[in-house]
Motif scaffolding. Structure first.
Motif, mmCIF file in Angstrom:
data_model
loop_
_atom_site.group_PDB
_atom_site.id
_atom_site.type_symbol
_atom_site.label_atom_id
_atom_site.label_comp_id
_atom_site.label_asym_id
_atom_site.label_seq_id
_atom_site.Cartn_x
_atom_site.Cartn_y
_atom_site.Cartn_z
ATOM 1 N N LEU A 74 -69.812 -52.833 -13.206
ATOM 2 C CA LEU A 74 -68.547 -53.534 -13.415
ATOM 3 C C LEU A 74 -68.740 -54.642 -14.448
ATOM 4 O O LEU A 74 -69.408 -55.649 -14.173
ATOM 5 C CB LEU A 74 -68.050 -54.130 -12.095
ATOM 6 C CG LEU A 74 -66.752 -54.927 -12.179
ATOM 7 C CD1 LEU A 74 -65.592 -54.015 -12.565
ATOM 8 C CD2 LEU A 74 -66.464 -55.625 -10.863
ATOM 9 N N PRO A 75 -68.168 -54.508 -15.646
ATOM 10 C CA PRO A 75 -68.275 -55.578 -16.636
ATOM 11 C C PRO A 75 -67.382 -56.750 -16.268
ATOM 12 O O PRO A 75 -66.418 -56.609 -15.494
ATOM 13 C CB PRO A 75 -67.799 -54.905 -17.930
ATOM 14 C CG PRO A 75 -66.877 -53.829 -17.469
ATOM 15 C CD PRO A 75 -67.408 -53.353 -16.140
ATOM 16 N N ASP A 76 -67.676 -57.931 -16.812
ATOM 17 C CA ASP A 76 -66.806 -59.089 -16.647
ATOM 18 C C ASP A 76 -65.790 -59.057 -17.784
ATOM 19 O O ASP A 76 -66.140 -59.251 -18.943
ATOM 20 C CB ASP A 76 -67.601 -60.388 -16.686
ATOM 21 C CG ASP A 76 -66.744 -61.614 -16.373
ATOM 22 O OD1 ASP A 76 -65.509 -61.529 -16.541
ATOM 23 O OD2 ASP A 76 -67.295 -62.645 -15.966
ATOM 24 N N GLY A 77 -64.550 -58.766 -17.448
ATOM 25 C CA GLY A 77 -63.506 -58.681 -18.468
ATOM 26 C C GLY A 77 -62.808 -59.989 -18.752
ATOM 27 O O GLY A 77 -61.869 -60.031 -19.547
ATOM 28 N N GLY A 78 -63.256 -61.093 -18.107
ATOM 29 C CA GLY A 78 -62.638 -62.388 -18.332
ATOM 30 C C GLY A 78 -61.289 -62.536 -17.656
ATOM 31 O O GLY A 78 -60.850 -61.678 -16.885
#
Length: 395
Positions: A69-73
């Motif tokens: 899971l990337p950090d999408g801000g």
């Protein structure tokens, strides 16, 4: 032969039944529905949840169903940054997202032949008198040394043992859906990473699923709005969501346009207030324990509900795995309660702080939130990730 009854065949109940069976218990798994079915949504596994699943079933193949899971801000509805994406701390396994169909399939595959499943069972009473515990499904009575209440926020078992803990509304409603890969709109790399968007009483979160998730990949999204749950049919609710979020930045309108009414999972968001006074109740040869939402249901602002449930199960299995019915098992149940309640209390406290941030409304409150969010969110999420990272399965 040590015997256990697990009430509820959701994530927590399936995990508990499998974990107990692998340590030598004979388990009866009671599910009120006519079949065991996963909701067509997904969830985030933080490092504590991933560690717990590995402890529950080391051979479960969890890596194969979890997508990083990337950090999408965090953005404003117009697309402007409130918090730019950042790299995640290196402690513990990286957060991952998993489709519930894949998770349920893996948990069911790990049950083994020591678990008997009974569907259509509605527990009406639990008693601890006499030499064994009894769980009643109308005229049918199941006796056991241990009862695991994994029957959710409306748990009748909890209501009997901890009536002080009541399910109350959290002040907002939620909708979830998975848009399968073949229906996804065209997304650039930034949009495909997902992320969070905050408005005045509204929130939209999206995250990418792995290409093989539920055999079709796609994007998972969650929308929340202040107020009570809507009574309209799914098609009408989806039309409302498209209107509310229609002018938000891409790809939010596009994801909603690709969502079908049958994809939509409306949810009344509730929580337990106060938390039960205890999570273990020694009685007879063993006792009753609460796991998952039966003991600590909470809003999903930190994504910790399922992770805490898996922590519960991993802790329970470690404590009662070799315990014999009688004083040894009762002592293990008491230790479970003393171990789990402070842990869940700490996470729930952090969740309520985050809830105050994401549900801000009114011009002044929004200005204050947006001005502070750049420093506040990393600090709060850092603490939340610390809570996740610091948990280790018991030996």
């Amino acid at each position: 032969m040590r015997t256990a009854v697990v009430v509820g065949a959701g994530m927590a109940g399936l995990a508990a039944a499998g974990a107990l069976a692998r340590t030598g218990w004979r388990v009866t798994l009671l599910e009120r529905g006519e079949r065991i079915a996963a909701p067509p949504t997904a969830l985030v596994l933080w490092s504590n949840g991933r560690r717990a699943l590995e402890a529950i079933d080391p051979g479960g193949g969890w890596e194969g169903i979890a997508a990083p899971l990337p950090d999408g801000g965090v953005r404003r509805p117009d697309g402007g940054w409130l918090v730019a994406p950042r790299s995640r701390p290196g402690a513990g396994p990286a957060p991952a997202v998993v489709h519930l169909e894949d998770l349920y399939d893996t948990l069911i595959a790990g049950l083994g032949d020591r678990v008997e499943i009974r569907t259509g069972a509605r527990v009406t009473a639990v008693t601890g008198r006499g030499r064994r515990l009894s769980v009643a499904d109308g005229p049918t009575v199941f006796e056991a040394d241990l009862v695991v209440a994994a029957d959710g926020i409306d748990s009748p078992v909890r209501r009997a043992l901890a009536p002080e803990s009541v399910a109350v509304g959290s002040g907002f409603a939620a909708w979830q859906a998975v848009v399968p890969g073949y229906r996804l709109p065209r997304l650039n790399a930034e949009q495909a990473a997902g992320g969070e968007t905050l408005g005045a009483g509204y929130r939209f979160v999206s995250m990418p699923l792995g290409e093989r998730a539920a055999g079709r990949g796609g994007m998972y999204w969650v929308a929340t709005a202040a107020g009570a749950p809507r009574p309209e049919p799914p098609a009408t609710q989806l039309a409302l969501l498209r209107r509310w979020f229609g002018r938000w930045h891409a790809p939010i309108p596009e994801l909603l346009a690709a969502t079908r009414p049958e994809d939509l999972v409306p949810q009344e968001v509730r929580e337990l207030r106060p938390l039960p006074r205890a999570y273990g109740f020694p009685a007879g040869p063993g006792g009753v324990v609460l796991v998952g939402d039966a003991g600590h249901a909470m809003p999903h602002h930190l994504g910790q509900g399922a992770c805490l449930a898996f922590e519960d199960v991993a802790t329970l299995a470690a404590l009662v795995g070799g315990a014999r019915p009688g004083p040894e098992l009762r002592a293990a149940i008491d230790t479970y309660s003393r171990t789990r309640r402070p842990r869940t209390t700490s996470v729930v406290r952090q969740m309520r702080r985050m809830s105050a941030v994401v549900q801000a409304r009114g011009r002044l409150a929004l200005r204050a939130r947006d001005a502070a969010l750049g420093s506040l969110r990393p600090r709060m999420l850092g603490h939340a990730e610390g809570l996740a990272a610091q948990w280790q399965p018991p030996e």
